[in-house]
Structure formats: C-alpha cells, structure tokens
Scaffold this motif. Structure first.
Motif, PDB file in Angstrom:
ATOM      1  N   LEU A   1      46.929  31.613  29.102  1.00 59.79           N
ATOM      2  CA  LEU A   1      46.008  31.479  27.969  1.00 59.79           C
ATOM      3  C   LEU A   1      44.703  32.094  28.417  1.00 59.79           C
ATOM      4  O   LEU A   1      44.110  31.651  29.395  1.00 59.79           O
ATOM      5  CB  LEU A   1      45.741  30.013  27.623  1.00 59.79           C
ATOM      6  N   PHE A   2      44.265  33.117  27.689  1.00 58.27           N
ATOM      7  CA  PHE A   2      42.983  33.716  28.027  1.00 58.27           C
ATOM      8  C   PHE A   2      41.956  33.210  27.019  1.00 58.27           C
ATOM      9  O   PHE A   2      42.032  33.526  25.831  1.00 58.27           O
ATOM     10  CB  PHE A   2      43.072  35.242  28.011  1.00 58.27           C
ATOM     11  N   LEU A   3      41.024  32.412  27.487  1.00 59.22           N
ATOM     12  CA  LEU A   3      40.043  31.812  26.574  1.00 59.22           C
ATOM     13  C   LEU A   3      38.772  32.637  26.507  1.00 59.22           C
ATOM     14  O   LEU A   3      38.237  33.064  27.543  1.00 59.22           O
ATOM     15  CB  LEU A   3      39.673  30.389  27.045  1.00 59.22           C
ATOM     16  N   VAL A   4      38.298  32.851  25.294  1.00 60.66           N
ATOM     17  CA  VAL A   4      36.958  33.422  25.108  1.00 60.66           C
ATOM     18  C   VAL A   4      36.213  32.542  24.109  1.00 60.66           C
ATOM     19  O   VAL A   4      36.820  31.785  23.345  1.00 60.66           O
ATOM     20  CB  VAL A   4      36.974  34.881  24.576  1.00 60.66           C
ATOM     21  N   GLU A   5      34.901  32.663  24.146  1.00 58.79           N
ATOM     22  CA  GLU A   5      34.091  31.932  23.176  1.00 58.79           C
ATOM     23  C   GLU A   5      33.910  32.842  21.968  1.00 58.79           C
ATOM     24  O   GLU A   5      33.587  34.030  22.113  1.00 58.79           O
ATOM     25  CB  GLU A   5      32.743  31.585  23.820  1.00 58.79           C
TER      26      GLU A   5
ATOM     27  N   ILE B   1      48.376  34.930  25.784  1.00 59.28           N
ATOM     28  CA  ILE B   1      47.882  34.425  24.495  1.00 59.28           C
ATOM     29  C   ILE B   1      46.357  34.449  24.525  1.00 59.28           C
ATOM     30  O   ILE B   1      45.734  33.862  25.414  1.00 59.28           O
ATOM     31  CB  ILE B   1      48.393  32.992  24.227  1.00 59.28           C
ATOM     32  N   LEU B   2      45.790  35.162  23.564  1.00 54.30           N
ATOM     33  CA  LEU B   2      44.328  35.187  23.439  1.00 54.30           C
ATOM     34  C   LEU B   2      43.912  33.963  22.628  1.00 54.30           C
ATOM     35  O   LEU B   2      44.401  33.753  21.514  1.00 54.30           O
ATOM     36  CB  LEU B   2      43.894  36.474  22.732  1.00 54.30           C
ATOM     37  N   VAL B   3      43.029  33.162  23.186  1.00 56.07           N
ATOM     38  CA  VAL B   3      42.574  31.952  22.495  1.00 56.07           C
ATOM     39  C   VAL B   3      41.071  32.072  22.247  1.00 56.07           C
ATOM     40  O   VAL B   3      40.276  32.135  23.181  1.00 56.07           O
ATOM     41  CB  VAL B   3      42.870  30.686  23.330  1.00 56.07           C
ATOM     42  N   ILE B   4      40.734  32.136  20.966  1.00 57.34           N
ATOM     43  CA  ILE B   4      39.319  32.198  20.596  1.00 57.34           C
ATOM     44  C   ILE B   4      38.856  30.758  20.398  1.00 57.34           C
ATOM     45  O   ILE B   4      39.260  30.099  19.429  1.00 57.34           O
ATOM     46  CB  ILE B   4      39.112  32.991  19.274  1.00 57.34           C
ATOM     47  N   ASN B   5      38.022  30.283  21.299  1.00 59.19           N
ATOM     48  CA  ASN B   5      37.588  28.880  21.242  1.00 59.19           C
ATOM     49  C   ASN B   5      36.196  28.771  20.592  1.00 59.19           C
ATOM     50  O   ASN B   5      35.506  29.767  20.399  1.00 59.19           O
ATOM     51  CB  ASN B   5      37.569  28.295  22.661  1.00 59.19           C
ATOM     52  N   LYS B   6      35.800  27.569  20.308  1.00 57.16           N
ATOM     53  CA  LYS B   6      34.490  27.240  19.730  1.00 57.16           C
ATOM     54  C   LYS B   6      34.284  27.879  18.352  1.00 57.16           C
ATOM     55  O   LYS B   6      33.170  28.247  17.992  1.00 57.16           O
ATOM     56  CB  LYS B   6      33.343  27.646  20.677  1.00 57.16           C
TER      57      LYS B   6
ATOM     58  N   ASN C   1      30.231  32.064   9.497  1.00 55.17           N
ATOM     59  CA  ASN C   1      30.949  33.058   8.729  1.00 55.17           C
ATOM     60  C   ASN C   1      32.171  33.534   9.521  1.00 55.17           C
ATOM     61  O   ASN C   1      32.077  34.407  10.380  1.00 55.17           O
ATOM     62  CB  ASN C   1      29.997  34.233   8.437  1.00 55.17           C
ATOM     63  N   LYS C   2      33.320  32.948   9.184  1.00 61.82           N
ATOM     64  CA  LYS C   2      34.535  33.189   9.979  1.00 61.82           C
ATOM     65  C   LYS C   2      34.996  34.657   9.917  1.00 61.82           C
ATOM     66  O   LYS C   2      35.733  35.105  10.776  1.00 61.82           O
ATOM     67  CB  LYS C   2      35.671  32.269   9.511  1.00 61.82           C
ATOM     68  N   GLU C   3      34.544  35.383   8.896  1.00 62.38           N
ATOM     69  CA  GLU C   3      34.946  36.794   8.790  1.00 62.38           C
ATOM     70  C   GLU C   3      34.444  37.624   9.969  1.00 62.38           C
ATOM     71  O   GLU C   3      35.042  38.632  10.334  1.00 62.38           O
ATOM     72  CB  GLU C   3      34.419  37.394   7.487  1.00 62.38           C
ATOM     73  N   GLN C   4      33.376  37.156  10.561  1.00 65.49           N
ATOM     74  CA  GLN C   4      32.831  37.872  11.729  1.00 65.49           C
ATOM     75  C   GLN C   4      33.827  37.910  12.883  1.00 65.49           C
ATOM     76  O   GLN C   4      33.723  38.733  13.778  1.00 65.49           O
ATOM     77  CB  GLN C   4      31.562  37.172  12.217  1.00 65.49           C
ATOM     78  N   LEU C   5      34.774  36.968  12.828  1.00 62.54           N
ATOM     79  CA  LEU C   5      35.738  36.902  13.930  1.00 62.54           C
ATOM     80  C   LEU C   5      36.685  38.101  13.930  1.00 62.54           C
ATOM     81  O   LEU C   5      37.203  38.487  14.975  1.00 62.54           O
ATOM     82  CB  LEU C   5      36.555  35.609  13.836  1.00 62.54           C
ATOM     83  N   ILE C   6      36.897  38.688  12.745  1.00 66.98           N
ATOM     84  CA  ILE C   6      37.899  39.758  12.653  1.00 66.98           C
ATOM     85  C   ILE C   6      37.542  40.970  13.526  1.00 66.98           C
ATOM     86  O   ILE C   6      38.326  41.344  14.405  1.00 66.98           O
ATOM     87  CB  ILE C   6      38.161  40.150  11.174  1.00 66.98           C
ATOM     88  N   PRO C   7      36.351  41.572  13.345  1.00 66.79           N
ATOM     89  CA  PRO C   7      36.045  42.718  14.218  1.00 66.79           C
ATOM     90  C   PRO C   7      35.947  42.320  15.697  1.00 66.79           C
ATOM     91  O   PRO C   7      36.315  43.103  16.583  1.00 66.79           O
ATOM     92  CB  PRO C   7      34.683  43.217  13.705  1.00 66.79           C
ATOM     93  N   PHE C   8      35.498  41.104  15.940  1.00 71.05           N
ATOM     94  CA  PHE C   8      35.386  40.631  17.326  1.00 71.05           C
ATOM     95  C   PHE C   8      36.759  40.643  18.006  1.00 71.05           C
ATOM     96  O   PHE C   8      36.933  41.161  19.111  1.00 71.05           O
ATOM     97  CB  PHE C   8      34.788  39.214  17.323  1.00 71.05           C
ATOM     98  N   VAL C   9      37.746  40.092  17.302  1.00 74.02           N
ATOM     99  CA  VAL C   9      39.086  40.006  17.881  1.00 74.02           C
ATOM    100  C   VAL C   9      39.756  41.380  17.905  1.00 74.02           C
ATOM    101  O   VAL C   9      40.433  41.734  18.881  1.00 74.02           O
ATOM    102  CB  VAL C   9      39.943  38.985  17.108  1.00 74.02           C
ATOM    103  N   GLU C  10      39.530  42.167  16.857  1.00 74.30           N
ATOM    104  CA  GLU C  10      40.158  43.503  16.817  1.00 74.30           C
ATOM    105  C   GLU C  10      39.760  44.334  18.027  1.00 74.30           C
ATOM    106  O   GLU C  10      40.555  45.073  18.591  1.00 74.30           O
ATOM    107  CB  GLU C  10      39.768  44.222  15.528  1.00 74.30           C
TER     108      GLU C  10
ATOM    109  N   ILE D   1      42.821  30.749  31.778  1.00 75.79           N
ATOM    110  CA  ILE D   1      41.903  31.657  32.466  1.00 75.79           C
ATOM    111  C   ILE D   1      40.755  32.028  31.535  1.00 75.79           C
ATOM    112  O   ILE D   1      40.925  32.095  30.322  1.00 75.79           O
ATOM    113  CB  ILE D   1      42.654  32.972  32.830  1.00 75.79           C
ATOM    114  N   GLY D   2      39.614  32.316  32.109  1.00 69.88           N
ATOM    115  CA  GLY D   2      38.477  32.782  31.303  1.00 69.88           C
ATOM    116  C   GLY D   2      37.205  32.658  32.123  1.00 69.88           C
ATOM    117  O   GLY D   2      37.215  32.036  33.187  1.00 69.88           O
ATOM    118  N   ARG D   3      36.124  33.216  31.599  1.00 72.08           N
ATOM    119  CA  ARG D   3      34.853  33.095  32.330  1.00 72.08           C
ATOM    120  C   ARG D   3      34.363  31.637  32.289  1.00 72.08           C
ATOM    121  O   ARG D   3      34.893  30.834  31.497  1.00 72.08           O
ATOM    122  CB  ARG D   3      33.821  34.053  31.737  1.00 72.08           C
ATOM    123  N   PRO D   4      33.373  31.298  33.101  1.00 69.79           N
ATOM    124  CA  PRO D   4      32.874  29.928  33.084  1.00 69.79           C
ATOM    125  C   PRO D   4      32.369  29.517  31.692  1.00 69.79           C
ATOM    126  O   PRO D   4      31.851  30.350  30.939  1.00 69.79           O
ATOM    127  CB  PRO D   4      31.696  29.967  34.070  1.00 69.79           C
ATOM    128  N   ASN D   5      32.557  28.239  31.365  1.00 65.38           N
ATOM    129  CA  ASN D   5      31.934  27.634  30.186  1.00 65.38           C
ATOM    130  C   ASN D   5      32.593  27.954  28.840  1.00 65.38           C
ATOM    131  O   ASN D   5      32.043  27.601  27.795  1.00 65.38           O
ATOM    132  CB  ASN D   5      30.447  28.025  30.126  1.00 65.38           C
TER     133      ASN D   5
END
Ligand SMILES: Nc1nc2c(ncn2[C@@H]2O[C@H](COP(=O)(O)OP(=O)(O)OP(=O)(O)O)[C@@H](O)[C@H]2O)c(=O)[nH]1
Ligand SMILES: [Mg+2]
Length: 305
Positions: free
Chosen positions: A96-100, A123-128, A134-143, A17-21
C-alpha cells in the motif's frame, strides 16, 4: 491450533509505505481497532517496523507498518529508518503506497521510487480525503501519479475518520494468495508487551515536546516486576544532551510527572492491569550516530519471519 485449510482461506503480507506523516500507522490502527502503532502529527513517529496481524473469517492480512521514507541525511538512525522501510517492500504480497491528498513532495517521490522496485501488487492509497473540500481536485492529482508510476489499483480513504476502509480491505484480499493463517488468529503483533510499553511512553514525549525535542529520544525498560496485582515498571528515557534532560524533567519535575501519569494510563489500558511506572531521564551523547547504541536499543533485526 489453526484449523483453516487452504481451500477456504487466504493469507499474506502487506507493506504500508509512504513518506512520514501520511497516516500509515493511523490506517493500521483503524483496521485493527487497536493502538498498535503510535501516532503523532510530527513526521517520523514510527521508528520500528511493526507487524500488525488482522485475522478475519476468510483471511489473515499481516500488515507491516514502516517508518516514513524521508530525505534527511546524516545520522545512522536516519539511514537505518529508510533502509527498514525499503527492505519491507520486498517479499510481500502487496504494497500500500500512502500519499496525502493533494500533497506531493520530494519525499513522496523518493518513497514511490522505493516502492516501484517491489514486485508485489501495488495499491495507491490517497489518504486524508476528509481535508479536501473540492473532491474534483483529486482527479488531476491522481492522474499525474498513476501516469508516472505503475499501480494496480487506487483507493481514496480517510484513515482518521474510518472512511472507505472496507473497499480497500476487499482490494487487499484480492491480492492475497490462498493459504492458511501465518500467525495464531488471536495474535495481533510480533512485538512484545515491553515494546509497546516503551512506545506508549515515547508517544507521550512526542506529544508534549514535539517542538523542543529531536526525534532521537528513545525509551528502554530497565526493570519489570509483577507484585500481586500491580505491574512495577521502571523505564529509562534516553536523550543526547543535558538541556534535553532538563526540558523533559521540567520545573520542579512537573513535566516528567505529567508524562508519567499519561503514559501510565495508556499502559494500563494496553495491559489491562494496574501499573506503577517509574521514569528516569538519562543522557547518552549522540546515540543516533552510534551504530552500536542503535543495536543496543533494539533498532536492528526487527523483522522476524
Ligand atoms: N485529517 C486527517 N488526518 C489524518 C488522517 N490520517 C492520519 N492523520 C493524521 O496525520 C498525522 C500522522 O499520522 P501517522 O499515522 O502518525 O502517520 P505515519 O505515516 O505513520 O507517520 P510516520 O510514522 O512519521 O511515518 C496524525 O496527526 C494523524 O492524526 C486522515 O485520514 N485525515
Ligand atoms: Mg507511523
């Protein structure tokens, strides 16, 4: 015949599941190593719910690819697409919940709310993640996401580059109940060859005319005949207006000819046979608003269990 017993095997349904694209279809194709679901950079590529059956030595995971959940209101087709995606999150073993990565929109919010209603493991799946330097940016995004919504697990992947898919599969495996295979182990989908053929034609249309044509273009098979070694396929492309028909045909028929050549190649790869493909463009006014037309073109009763 299925010889696997419940003691050594797991099986179940997993909705994607997730928004388009966000890459739902790309992920499923990558796992199955086969193009079951058409993919494009245009949102709302998937229009039909498709079962993609992944069988291994230890488990059978039946993925449900769904149309992206979106905010566009209005037509009967749009409403139907959202309903399809919503209903698929029920009665499954995992979602599976997909987000970009680093992108959160109103449509993600709408989609996550739909997902939250499901009683399945989430399951939250962070795709792309390949797009994030800078992968550290992912931390606050996911939190922020896991702070607001309940998830059992989080995975970071690149569906396109085939990165970190195996740990995700292992996590899915953990959510499945013990059970024997639901489908024959050599079956990859619930869909017919005819269905995939119409999708492969639609994929070419989306690829070439993503600016000019609305989402409402659709394809059906008028005739399918096998003569000797050649499969003769006659398909109709349905549009809503005459000017759309002119775009698809192109100057001196050049555009439709190219669509035909490309689609034929893809279809030949898929059915592993020589194909003679004939395409016709037909106009049916406002079929996206006509619930009967939607039924006639196969947009209902899609989930066979
Ligand atoms: N860079 C990058 N692009 C990706 C990745 N996964 C998918 N894409 C691209 O994202 C676009 C959309 O992919 P789809 O698989 O069609 O997305 P979808 O979620 O199925 O979209 P809808 O069917 O419209 O709901 C395509 O151009 C893909 O190539 C990824 O991991 N990295
Ligand atoms: Mg899709």
């Amino acid at each position: 015949m299925n010889t696997k017993t419940e003691a050594d095997y797991k099986s179940g349904y997993v909705a994607v599941i997730g928004r388009p694209n966000v890459g739902k279809s790309t992920l499923i194709n990558q796992i199955l190593q086969q193009k079951l679901s058409i993919v494009s950079h245009k949102p709302q590529t998937t229009r039909h719910q498709i079962l993609a059956i992944h069988s291994t030595e230890t488990a059978q995971i039946v993925f449900i690819d769904t149309p992206g959940i979106h905010n566009q209101k209005g037509t009967a087709l749009n409403k139907h697409l959202n309903q399809t995606a919503q209903s698929s999150s029920h009665g499954v073993d995992a979602v599976l919940f997909l987000v970009e990565a680093l992108k959160w929109t109103d449509e993600d919010l709408r989609a996550v709310k739909v997902m939250s209603q499901s009683s399945a493991k989430k399951i939250l799946v962070i795709n792309k993640v390949d797009k994030v330097k800078n992968k550290e940016q992912l931390i606050p995004f996911v939190e922020k996401i896991v702070g607001e919504f309940d998830f059992n697990d989080v995975h970071y992947i690149s569906a396109l580059r085939n990165k970190h898919i195996n740990p995700l599969l292992a996590a899915i495996y953990e959510t499945l109940p013990a059970g024997s295979p639901i489908f024959d182990e050599d079956q990859v989908s619930d869909r017919s060859t005819r269905f995939f053929i119409t999708e492969l034609i639609r994929e070419q249309l989306m690829e070439r005319f993503h600016q000019e044509l609305p989402y409402s273009v659709t394809v059906n098979i008028e005739a399918y005949e096998i003569k000797g070694a050649i499969h003769h396929i006659h398909a109709n492309i349905w549009v809503e207006r005459n000017n759309q028909k002119r775009i698809i045909i192109g100057t001196k028929g050049e555009a439709i000819k190219q669509i035909g050549i490309n689609a034929r190649r893809e279809i030949e790869k898929f059915i592993e046979n020589k194909v003679n493909l004939k395409l016709w463009v037909k106009v049916k006014s406002s079929w996206t608003d006509d619930i009967r037309a939607i039924e006639a073109l196969g947009y209902t009763d899609e989930f066979k269990d």
